[in-house]
Design an enzyme around this catalytic site. Structure first.
Site, PDB file in Angstrom:
ATOM      1  N   THR A 133     -18.424 -31.442  86.288  1.00  0.00           N
ATOM      2  CA  THR A 133     -17.103 -30.795  86.274  1.00  0.00           C
ATOM      3  C   THR A 133     -16.527 -30.766  84.861  1.00  0.00           C
ATOM      4  O   THR A 133     -15.957 -29.758  84.429  1.00  0.00           O
ATOM      5  CB  THR A 133     -16.135 -31.574  87.195  1.00  0.00           C
ATOM      6  N   ASP A 140     -19.742 -43.313  90.792  1.00  0.00           N
ATOM      7  CA  ASP A 140     -20.922 -43.907  90.141  1.00  0.00           C
ATOM      8  C   ASP A 140     -20.565 -44.621  88.837  1.00  0.00           C
ATOM      9  O   ASP A 140     -21.374 -45.358  88.298  1.00  0.00           O
ATOM     10  CB  ASP A 140     -21.967 -42.824  89.842  1.00  0.00           C
ATOM     11  N   GLY A 191     -25.282 -44.217  93.826  1.00  0.00           N
ATOM     12  CA  GLY A 191     -25.564 -44.477  92.411  1.00  0.00           C
ATOM     13  C   GLY A 191     -26.807 -43.700  92.047  1.00  0.00           C
ATOM     14  O   GLY A 191     -27.921 -44.199  92.159  1.00  0.00           O
ATOM     15  N   GLY A 196     -18.556 -34.476  94.121  1.00  0.00           N
ATOM     16  CA  GLY A 196     -18.498 -35.307  95.330  1.00  0.00           C
ATOM     17  C   GLY A 196     -17.141 -35.949  95.510  1.00  0.00           C
ATOM     18  O   GLY A 196     -16.344 -36.010  94.577  1.00  0.00           O
ATOM     19  N   GLY A 237     -16.468 -35.058  88.060  1.00  0.00           N
ATOM     20  CA  GLY A 237     -17.424 -35.903  87.345  1.00  0.00           C
ATOM     21  C   GLY A 237     -18.001 -35.231  86.109  1.00  0.00           C
ATOM     22  O   GLY A 237     -17.414 -34.282  85.563  1.00  0.00           O
ATOM     23  N   ASP A 238     -19.178 -35.689  85.699  1.00  0.00           N
ATOM     24  CA  ASP A 238     -19.761 -35.196  84.443  1.00  0.00           C
ATOM     25  C   ASP A 238     -19.986 -33.686  84.465  1.00  0.00           C
ATOM     26  O   ASP A 238     -19.681 -32.988  83.490  1.00  0.00           O
ATOM     27  CB  ASP A 238     -21.059 -35.958  84.116  1.00  0.00           C
ATOM     28  N   GLY A 274     -21.571 -26.457  92.715  1.00  0.00           N
ATOM     29  CA  GLY A 274     -22.037 -25.100  92.410  1.00  0.00           C
ATOM     30  C   GLY A 274     -20.885 -24.117  92.283  1.00  0.00           C
ATOM     31  O   GLY A 274     -19.716 -24.498  92.237  1.00  0.00           O
TER      32      GLY A 274
END
Ligand SMILES: Nc1ncnc2c1ncn2[C@@H]1O[C@H](COP(=O)(O)OP(=O)(O)OP(=O)(O)O)[C@@H](O)[C@H]1O
Ligand SMILES: O=P(O)(O)OC[C@H]1O[C@](O)(CO)[C@@H](O)[C@@H]1O
Ligand SMILES: [Mg+2]
Length: 533
Positions: A236, A264, A308, A145, A233-234, A209
């Site tokens: 990735t 987040d 969140g 995101g 993020g996580d 994705g």
């Protein structure tokens, strides 16, 4: 502390390495270096043995969870003097280069007899680099995101590579991971990235994705890329870790670097993720609007839904910052609507006392309650993240329904859902400075030959962290910690939780206080060490 020597075999391929890469200055090595294989279960097919975590042990319980280096699996790599030593801006800075022995303690709250504990390698420029400027071919990709600061990180990676190390070949991978194998690249020059930090979004695009490890590494190999900067993020970072593993399996001279991103703030170990500060600031505007509406209308509730998914940091921090919020609901703390101590009872009390109230709800809060009453399916996004039910709309309807049917009180409810507005904005000043440090640290690390790491601040100091450290769990609000207590005392809301439940759940998992949140890498698995204080 002394440098890590690394050699040994792991299933599938042989690891050989430079046995004396760091600087021992003739001193006797005092540390024991251990290498362990990690077995990752789950979505990874069968049993896959990954590159070993590099763990260095020293005196008095000192542990360094180190990051991989290209020389761990490629021997005889040439080194070059760091061009920064001749750079007019840096040559005058005393001790600009980071000492190879510098590490950062994970815990800074200690007792007199505490062991020294876990440390991470300090980020920053090294005296020797493992890439000649002309040979570097770097690429940058952004995934997941949006997040304020993405463009700043892109700009600063390009700026650092170009201005500090004289690198001219830098490409942007378009549209996230899938762009590696399905799109053309964008050439990133200082001119192209000039001023992009003032814009929200990411100039190279992002997506969820489309992760295909083999195709991605093929593309890296085919294009002759030797430094890969992966911002996300996580999810990735899990992908970046697997890219590093594949690059290493193929024995490629490619540095793979992760830069953690998420509004987040759900990445563990690091102090905070970039963009979070901006998102909290932006969330204030929505809360402020809700408060203005609530104050100006009779018996009015201003309800704000904030992002969140699994972690309520944005909601908690925005609530604490605003002071206009009467109730904050987050995924980590369950709540209930009806009966004594429930949300409806509290709303009624606040409206009677004040004539208005403001509720902040994180999008992942109360999902169990929503699912119960809506009978939903288990839809997922392209990356496999569970799609959430709209708790904001659900709560609005429940509150309106309750007051209409069950009480004499007529209420007004104004629902504000700023969702994407808090993450589509450009980063604020403090996030811009933070993004600059992250980008520079990432570039220094890659140039110094480190690979398979994520960069981030631990107690204000930039560190190189092994991927497994930030992907093994999500950072969550700990509701038995002081911050949540501060939040509760600022809103005066009910905790909705039975103290007995908290004590029982505490026995399952100790809260990550400074003295307790330490884990040791042992027997191939990272385990939680529960220190009895
Ligand atoms: N376990 C995994 N292994 C490899 N790749 C993954 C994994 N999880 C997610 N990815 C890939 O990483 C990319 C980003 O993942 P995701 O959409 O979950 O966002 P994220 O990086 O977690 O950021 P956000 O904070 O926005 O959720 C996607 O292209 C996805 O396919
Ligand atoms: O709608 P999208 O782009 O998939 O992203 C929504 C999710 O992304 C996040 O902002 C995390 O990046 C979450 O807070 C939110 O649930
Ligand atoms: Mg994620």
């Amino acid at each position: 502390m002394h440098s890590v020597s690394n050699s040994g075999s792991i299933v599938g391929f042989k690891v050989s390495g430079n046995n004396n890469r760091g600087n021992c200055n003739g001193r006797k090595p005092l540390v024991k270096v251990t290498h362990r294989s990690r077995v990752v279960m789950g979505s990874v097919p069968a049993v896959k043995v990954l590159a070993q975590p590099k763990v260095v042990r020293g005196d008095h319980g000192y542990v360094l969870e180190d990051v991989p280096h290209l020389t761990d699996y490629i021997s005889h790599l040439p080194t070059y003097p760091n061009p920064l030593q001749d750079h007019p801006a840096y040559a005058v800075v005393k001790q600009y280069f980071v000492d190879t022995d510098d590490t950062i303690a994970q815990k800074i709250v200690v007792h007199a007899n505490s062991p020294r504990g876990t440390h991470f390698r300090r980020a920053g420029p090294r005296q020797k680099v493992y890439f000649k400027s002309d040979d570097v071919h770097a690429c940058i990709v952004t995934c997941g995101g949006l997040c304020p600061g993405l463009n700043t990180v892109i700009r600063e990676i390009v700026g650092s590579l170009h201005d500090m190390y004289g690198v001219t070949r830098i490409e942007g991978i378009e549209g996230g991971y899938k762009g590696f194998y399905s799109r053309n690249t964008i050439s990133l020059t200082p001119k192209v990235v000039n001023g992009i930090h003032k814009r929200g979004g990411t100039i190279i695009g992002t997506s969820r994705g489309g992760y295909d490890n083999k195709k991605i590494v093929n593309s890296i190999e085919d294009r002759g890329i030797n430094q890969v900067y992966i911002i996300g993020g996580d999810g990735t970072q899990k992908g970046a870790s697997a890219i590093y593993e594949e690059v290493r399996r193929r024995g490629l001279n490619v540095a793979v670097v992760g830069i953690p991103k998420t509004i987040d703030n759900d990445i563990p170990v690091i102090d905070q993720s970039f963009g979070f500060d901006t998102a909290v600031e932006e969330a204030q505007r929505a809360i402020n609007a809700a408060h203005v509406e609530a104050e100006s209308n009779e018996n009015c509730i201003g309800l704000v839904k904030l992002m969140g998914r699994n972690s309520g940091f944005i909601a908690m921090h925005a609530t604490l910052a605003s002071r206009d919020v009467d109730c904050c609901l987050i995924p980590e703390s369950s709540f209930y609507l009806e009966g004594p101590g429930g949300l409806f009872e509290y709303i009624e009390k606040r409206i009677k006392e004040n004539g208005h109230m403001v509720i902040v709800v994180a999008e992942g809060a109360g999902q169990d309650l929503v699912a119960e009453s809506l009978r939903t399916n288990d839809d997922k996004d392209a990356s496999g993240n569970k799609l959430l039910n709209d708790v904001g709309l659900w709560l609005s309807q429940k509150i309106k329904g309750h007051f209409k049917k069950q009480t004499e009180m007529e209420i007004n409810l104004k629902y504000i859902d700023p969702t994407y507005m808090i993450r589509a904005v450009p980063s604020n000043a403090s996030d811009n400075v933070y993004c600059t440090l992250l980008a520079q640290s990432a570039v220094h690390g890659a140039m110094a030959g480190y690979t398979g790491f994520t960069v981030g601040p631990v107690h204000g100091r930039e560190c190189y962290l092994p991927f497994y450290r930030i992907t093994e769990k999500q950072n969550k609000v700990v509701i038995t910690d002081r911050m949540w207590a501060r939040m509760l005392s600022s809103t005066n809301q009910p905790s909705f939780i039975n103290t007995k439940d908290i004590i029982e759940s505490d026995m399952d998992e100790a809260p990550p206080t400074q003295l307790q949140d330490d884990r040791v890498v042992d027997n191939g698995f990272v385990t939680k060490e529960t220190t009895v204080c």
